[in-house]
Design an enzyme around this catalytic site. Structure first.
Site, PDB file in Angstrom:
ATOM      1  N   ARG A 189     -40.804 -16.203  50.028  1.00  0.00           N
ATOM      2  CA  ARG A 189     -41.019 -16.001  48.587  1.00  0.00           C
ATOM      3  C   ARG A 189     -39.669 -16.055  47.885  1.00  0.00           C
ATOM      4  O   ARG A 189     -38.646 -15.733  48.484  1.00  0.00           O
ATOM      5  CB  ARG A 189     -41.625 -14.609  48.336  1.00  0.00           C
ATOM      6  CG  ARG A 189     -43.083 -14.507  48.647  1.00  0.00           C
ATOM      7  CD  ARG A 189     -43.717 -13.215  48.138  1.00  0.00           C
ATOM      8  NE  ARG A 189     -42.867 -12.095  47.872  1.00  0.00           N
ATOM      9  CZ  ARG A 189     -43.051 -10.870  48.391  1.00  0.00           C
ATOM     10  NH1 ARG A 189     -44.036 -10.633  49.218  1.00  0.00           N
ATOM     11  NH2 ARG A 189     -42.243  -9.876  48.066  1.00  0.00           N
ATOM     12  N   ARG A 201     -32.108  -7.506  43.447  1.00  0.00           N
ATOM     13  CA  ARG A 201     -33.127  -6.445  43.492  1.00  0.00           C
ATOM     14  C   ARG A 201     -32.488  -5.107  43.848  1.00  0.00           C
ATOM     15  O   ARG A 201     -32.884  -4.062  43.345  1.00  0.00           O
ATOM     16  CB  ARG A 201     -34.225  -6.796  44.513  1.00  0.00           C
ATOM     17  CG  ARG A 201     -35.165  -7.878  44.024  1.00  0.00           C
ATOM     18  CD  ARG A 201     -36.044  -8.397  45.140  1.00  0.00           C
ATOM     19  NE  ARG A 201     -37.098  -7.485  45.537  1.00  0.00           N
ATOM     20  CZ  ARG A 201     -37.870  -7.671  46.606  1.00  0.00           C
ATOM     21  NH1 ARG A 201     -37.704  -8.723  47.386  1.00  0.00           N
ATOM     22  NH2 ARG A 201     -38.808  -6.803  46.901  1.00  0.00           N
ATOM     23  N   ARG A 224     -40.843   3.373  39.188  1.00  0.00           N
ATOM     24  CA  ARG A 224     -39.583   2.693  39.468  1.00  0.00           C
ATOM     25  C   ARG A 224     -38.563   2.924  38.352  1.00  0.00           C
ATOM     26  O   ARG A 224     -37.436   2.435  38.460  1.00  0.00           O
ATOM     27  CB  ARG A 224     -39.850   1.201  39.585  1.00  0.00           C
ATOM     28  CG  ARG A 224     -39.735   0.670  41.017  1.00  0.00           C
ATOM     29  CD  ARG A 224     -40.085  -0.771  40.913  1.00  0.00           C
ATOM     30  NE  ARG A 224     -39.658  -1.629  41.968  1.00  0.00           N
ATOM     31  CZ  ARG A 224     -40.462  -2.080  42.922  1.00  0.00           C
ATOM     32  NH1 ARG A 224     -41.684  -1.659  43.029  1.00  0.00           N
ATOM     33  NH2 ARG A 224     -40.015  -2.972  43.785  1.00  0.00           N
ATOM     34  N   ARG A 269     -36.985 -12.619  56.478  1.00  0.00           N
ATOM     35  CA  ARG A 269     -38.443 -12.667  56.641  1.00  0.00           C
ATOM     36  C   ARG A 269     -39.036 -14.026  56.242  1.00  0.00           C
ATOM     37  O   ARG A 269     -38.756 -14.547  55.174  1.00  0.00           O
ATOM     38  CB  ARG A 269     -39.049 -11.571  55.760  1.00  0.00           C
ATOM     39  CG  ARG A 269     -40.445 -11.169  56.142  1.00  0.00           C
ATOM     40  CD  ARG A 269     -40.971 -10.084  55.241  1.00  0.00           C
ATOM     41  NE  ARG A 269     -40.336  -8.789  55.419  1.00  0.00           N
ATOM     42  CZ  ARG A 269     -40.476  -7.759  54.570  1.00  0.00           C
ATOM     43  NH1 ARG A 269     -41.203  -7.889  53.493  1.00  0.00           N
ATOM     44  NH2 ARG A 269     -39.885  -6.616  54.804  1.00  0.00           N
ATOM     45  N   LYS A 319     -41.588   1.007  52.880  1.00  0.00           N
ATOM     46  CA  LYS A 319     -42.573   1.796  52.130  1.00  0.00           C
ATOM     47  C   LYS A 319     -44.000   1.270  52.375  1.00  0.00           C
ATOM     48  O   LYS A 319     -44.899   2.049  52.618  1.00  0.00           O
ATOM     49  CB  LYS A 319     -42.297   1.732  50.615  1.00  0.00           C
ATOM     50  CG  LYS A 319     -40.966   2.312  50.191  1.00  0.00           C
ATOM     51  CD  LYS A 319     -40.867   2.407  48.690  1.00  0.00           C
ATOM     52  CE  LYS A 319     -40.903   1.073  47.957  1.00  0.00           C
ATOM     53  NZ  LYS A 319     -39.739   0.194  48.198  1.00  0.00           N
TER      54      LYS A 319
END
Ligand code: AMP
Length: 212
Positions: free
Chosen positions: A160, A171, A88, A127, A13
């Protein structure tokens, strides 16, 4: 142009929103980026939301609605907007609907980017970011040459908290429970379009442009 980008974390996104921002010269509003900036500033809001964001859960609707209201009320969003990571929850979607109706504004499209769970886990938990120059590596698609070190500046690579695999899986659970119902919400509104997010970035972008 007024757009919402819907899709699980890691569906691209943010990347597509940035490309759309360049193309249409309209603001890209990412609630995740705004909240992370507050954390970096160590503001009251940042201190309040850090723990919940680290855990992968959603922050309180009222906090996010406050941020969005401010954005929509200021001149910045008068020419249009790309919402990334908002709404959301159904509460957020209903509130946005009311807020737009009050201003006689219509959404052009809700772009629903579809990506499988395993791809999401691979993209996010793979990542790694350089602490020094911000360059991004990915264990699966763009691994660094020397483990844990940036190829460009030898800076230390970090992840993170919400990029760790167990948090990514949480998530995804949160996405399914709280955000996926928005697909039906916007289907009923009649402006939802599905886009295959597994395609290469440029192809996804072309497909989005085609439906706009
Ligand atoms: P993102 O970068 O969009 O994946 O957002 C990172 C985190 O920010 C999320 O996991 C939530 O904790 C928080 N967040 C961002 N946008 C929202 C939202 N619309 N509602 C609630 N929490 C949000």
């Amino acid at each position: 142009m007024r757009l919402i980008l819907l899709g699980p974390p890691g569906s691209g996104k943010g990347t597509q929103a940035n490309m759309l921002k360049e193309k249409y010269d309209i603001p890209h509003i990412s609630t995740g980026d705004i909240l992370r900036a507050e954390i970096k500033k160590k503001s009251k809001l940042g201190l309040k939301t850090k723990k919940i964001m680290d855990s992968g859960k959603l922050v309180n609707d009222n906090i996010v609605l406050g941020i969005i209201d401010k954005c929509i009320e200021t001149g910045e969003c008068k020419i249009g907007f790309i919402l990334d990571g908002f709404p959301r929850t159904i509460v957020q979607a209903e509130s946005l609907k009311q807020s737009l109706e009050k201003r006689k504004i219509k959404l052009n499209k809700v772009i629903n980017i579809i990506v499988s769970d395993e791809e999401v886990v691979k993209r996010i938990s793979g990542r790694w970011t350089c602490k020094n120059c911000g360059d991004i590596f990915n264990t699966y698609t763009k691994p660094e040459q020397e483990k844990g070190k940036c190829d460009k500046c030898s800076g230390k690579l970090y992840q993170r908290n919400d990029q760790k695999e167990d948090v990514v899986r949480d998530r995804l659970k949160v996405y399914k429970k709280q955000t996926q119902p928005l697909i039906d919400f916007y289907k009923k509104e009649g402006n939802l379009v599905d886009i295959n997010g597994l395609l290469p970035i440029n192809k996804v972008f072309k497909k989005i442009l085609k439906v706009l």
